[in-house]
Design an enzyme around this catalytic site. Sequence first.
Site, PDB file in Angstrom:
ATOM      1  N   CYS A 122      65.058  13.667  32.403  1.00  0.00           N
ATOM      2  CA  CYS A 122      65.474  14.933  33.021  1.00  0.00           C
ATOM      3  C   CYS A 122      66.136  14.671  34.370  1.00  0.00           C
ATOM      4  CB  CYS A 122      64.272  15.863  33.208  1.00  0.00           C
ATOM      5  SG  CYS A 122      63.397  16.266  31.677  1.00  0.00           S
TER       6      CYS A 122
ATOM      7  N   CYS B  16      59.685  13.989  34.221  1.00  0.00           N
ATOM      8  CA  CYS B  16      60.491  13.354  33.162  1.00  0.00           C
ATOM      9  C   CYS B  16      61.678  12.581  33.736  1.00  0.00           C
ATOM     10  CB  CYS B  16      60.970  14.436  32.198  1.00  0.00           C
ATOM     11  SG  CYS B  16      62.302  13.923  31.102  1.00  0.00           S
TER      12      CYS B  16
END
EC number: 5.3.4.1
Length: 359
Positions: A54, A51
């Site tokens: 993230c 991600c």
Amino acid sequence: MRLPLLSFVIFALFALVFASGVVELQSLNELENTIRASKKGALIEFYATWCGHCKSLAPVYEELGALFEDHNDVLIGKIDADTHSDVADKYHITGFPTLIWFPPDGSEPVQYSNARDVDSLTQFVSEKTGIKKRKIVLPSNVVELDSLNFDKVVMDDKKDVLVEFYADWCGYCKRLAPTYETLGKVFKNEPNVEIVKINADVFADIGRLHEVASFPTIKFFPKDDKDKPELYEGDRSLESLIEYINKKSGTQRSPDGTLLSTAGRIPTFDEFAAEFLDMSNAAKEVVLEKVKQLALEDSSRWTKYYKKVFEKILNDENWVHKEAKRLSKLLRQKSIALASADDFKTRLNILNSFLPGNH
């Protein structure tokens, strides 16, 4: 008096997990036990390794963890909810990253939905716990410039320099900040690449000189042509910025700062390496002579290492397997220095060119 076993386990776990700022949790069971041990509550980031958002949040979250590190009754934790699907299922995680606050009394968890910057997250945790904290300034991997040192750093003809021209009031700049900080961390071990920034609102003379019309503006100053900086117009994701610098500077960095599997590889030698283990000794001798000849024309460090590997294999075919295993083990050590990690990774990349399935 003996503690009940469960209490002892939770106590031991509690002492262990709070040894660092952000606690990496490894299972649903560990997550739940650790949350229960948090007397003032727990903030958990549910993330996925792939991600991009993230990765952008990572330096912000680490700073938050460092801020509350000395408060053992508050947990700033995270768990890979993509790998641990039972965690994602239980807490209904449908996107990454998801931040959830778990109150100490076991009441309904609260999903965090405000800005993902250090100030906002700190305020949120402070409100939930009653612990008042001021933002601490961590060492930065991005060099902050001003009017006096701009030319000295940016115009260094030995370095490729990426410059962010920003303003404090700029919302886009604030959103870019954690990504740009991570970018600096990714390239901090590159001697010929510098990631820098300057407040072109405060140092307006620099902004005017470099025709900065909006914020943030990102420009690349190549070491061999400082008079012609290139305006970066690509996506501002970490992956895109890394790809851009790798292309411009010839570096081979991945988003976690480690070297790519292609680092150090030389196609000419790879062609010989791919078949070397399967050759007869006579054929290996012929190839080694060709390699020695090529090494005379190019005396670079990794050319010499290729030559060494060819020679080692000729004497002992098992050497390449043993050496690859040894380097892989060293690279798994968390305490390894960056320079050593780069060296070991490059060697391993070259060894892999000899091994089946790694060409």
